[in-house]
Design an enzyme around this catalytic site. Structure first.
Site, PDB file in Angstrom:
ATOM      1  CB  SER A 123      -0.866  -0.026   1.259  1.00 34.53           C
ATOM      2  OG  SER A 123      -1.409   1.243   1.517  1.00 34.53           O
ATOM      3  CE1 TYR A 147      -3.790  -2.577   5.422  1.00 36.03           C
ATOM      4  CE2 TYR A 147      -3.142  -0.331   4.871  1.00 36.03           C
ATOM      5  CZ  TYR A 147      -3.550  -1.594   4.476  1.00 36.03           C
ATOM      6  OH  TYR A 147      -3.719  -1.878   3.140  1.00 36.03           O
ATOM      7  CE  LYS A 151      -1.468  -4.508   3.381  1.00 31.33           C
ATOM      8  NZ  LYS A 151      -1.781  -5.829   2.810  1.00 31.33           N
ATOM      9  NE  ARG A 229      -5.757  10.360   0.284  1.00 28.99           N
ATOM     10  CZ  ARG A 229      -5.542  11.502   0.921  1.00 28.99           C
ATOM     11  NH1 ARG A 229      -5.114  12.575   0.260  1.00 28.99           N
ATOM     12  NH2 ARG A 229      -5.746  11.603   2.219  1.00 28.99           N
TER      13      ARG A 229
END
Ligand code: NAD
Ligand code: UD1
Length: 336
Positions: A123, A147, A151, A229
């Site tokens: 990610s 999280y 990753k 984004r």
């Protein structure tokens, strides 16, 4: 045959359609923690290929051994894991266990079965606060949430394993913001409960399940003051996986690459595109910034193009049209 963990989830199911269309047969392992079994028949119908399914947890070594036994697995695509940043702060043990232990057990089972190629769902959150934009793969890594740490931890594990074992190769794909659906509208994103991410929230407002969208923050240092984004169509993301798989199967070495479009879109631009494509109005109001949000980030997508020969081809309007095809045909998501 390709083993796909988490293959019934949002990204896994769309990738499974692309893999079948490319003539690959699949073995899907999913524990249904965040997906529904109805996905399976739909992705078989769309892909037209062979998909076997085993309901199992990737932390269950015996179940993985049994699933792989007697099958010739060429490579693994590993989507299974937990993915909500906020929830990872509240429930770190579950996140470390699912995402780190899950990958560790999977890699051990792969080694025992003689499978040496892995595509991993990483990610863009591994980069943290931007030191410069667009993020290249060389951007400093500063994962903040549990999280994000899981990753980055898996990426590091893959680097160590590849250094230790010349047969092992991996593609760690750093996803930006995947949205949209298969253009048929038969499969799509079906989050449980109130969506935490912008686009599923927006489509649920459009279909009447939720009253109005809150735009988190309007005074960011961006052209219109709202967050920016890099949204990528889920079928482009699926094609990126196919390109990464080919790279590994042709023994061109390991790679860590961004999967994005290289273009930033603001919250207001996304709402406007959705309204343009669908002819609907999306009621929205401005609220305060969301904790932990970054004003703007987007990918430098050139490495994937150079090394994998892949680049995103679908635009924001395609993402809106296809997501609406899914949400309007399935207002309550998949049947139970
Ligand atoms: P998802 O929740 O829709 O899919 C994950 C699937 O894995 C689900 O079907 C779930 O039931 C299954 N699963 C979870 N834990 C499992 C376990 N221990 N054993 C077996 N199956 C398990 O999520 P998604 O959006 O499809 O994301 C897939 C992967 O991509 C995740 O690893 C996620 O962290 C990563 N990712 C997603 C995004 C995004 O925006 N969706 C962005 C970056 C990275
Ligand atoms: C989040 C995760 C990221 C994950 C991605 C996709 C964080 C810090 N990052 O990214 O790791 O890969 O989801 O699952 O959580 N917004 C609104 N209203 C809403 C929801 C969002 O205005 O109701 C805005 C946000 O402020 C942001 C943009 O929309 O500017 C996108 O938000 P979201 O879809 O949640 O994705 P990210 O925060 O980029």
């Amino acid at each position: 045959m390709i083993l796909v963990t988490g293959g019934l989830g949002y990204l896994g199911s769309h990738t499974c359609v692309a893999l079948q269309r490319a003539g690959l047969s699949l073995l899907v392992v999913d524990n249904l923690a965040n997906s529904r079994i109805a996905v399976l028949e739909r992705m078989r119908a769309l892909g037209g290929g062979e998909v076997e399914f085993v309901q199992a947890d990737v932390r269950d070594r015996a179940a993985l051994d049994a699933a792989m036994r007697g099958r010739r697995i060429e490579a693994v695509m590993h989507f299974a894991g937990l993915k909500a940043v906020g929830e990872s702060v509240a429930r770190p043990l579950e996140y470390y266990d699912n995402n780190l232990t899950g990958t560790l057990v999977l890699l051990q089972a792969m080694a025992a079965a003689g499978v040496h190629a892995l595509v991993f769902s990483s990610s863009a959150t591994v980069y943290g606060e931007p030191a410069f934009l667009p993020y290249t793969e060389e951007h400093p890594l500063n994962p903040v949430s549990p999280y994000a740490v899981t990753k980055r931890g898996v990426e590091r594990l893959l680097e160590d394993l590849a250094a230790a074992d010349a047969r092992f190769r991996y593609a760690a794909l750093r996803y930006f913001n995947p949205i949209g659906a298969h253009p048929s509208g038969r499969i799509g994103e079906d989050p449980r409960g109130i969506p935490g991410n912008l686009f599923p929230y927006l489509t649920q407002v459009a279909v009447g399940r939720l009253d109005q969208l809150t735009v988190h923050g309007r005074e960011y240092d961006t052209p219109d003051g709202t967050g920016v984004r890099d949204y990528i169509h889920v079928m482009d993301l699926a094609d990126g996986h196919l390109a990464a798989l080919r790279h590994l199967l042709e023994a061109r070495g390991s790679i860590t690459a961004n999967l994005g479009t290289g273009r930033g879109t603001s919250v207001l631009e996304l709402i406007a595109a959705f309204e343009r494509v669908t002819g609907l109005r999306v009621p929205h109001a401005f609220g305060p910034r969301r904790d932990g949000d970054i004003a703007s980030y987007y990918a430098d997508a050139r490495l994937a193009e150079r090394a994998l020969g892949w680049r995103a081809s679908r635009g924001i309007e395609d993402m809106c049209r296809d997501a609406w095809a899914w949400q309007s045909a399935n207002p309550s998501g998949y049947p139970d």
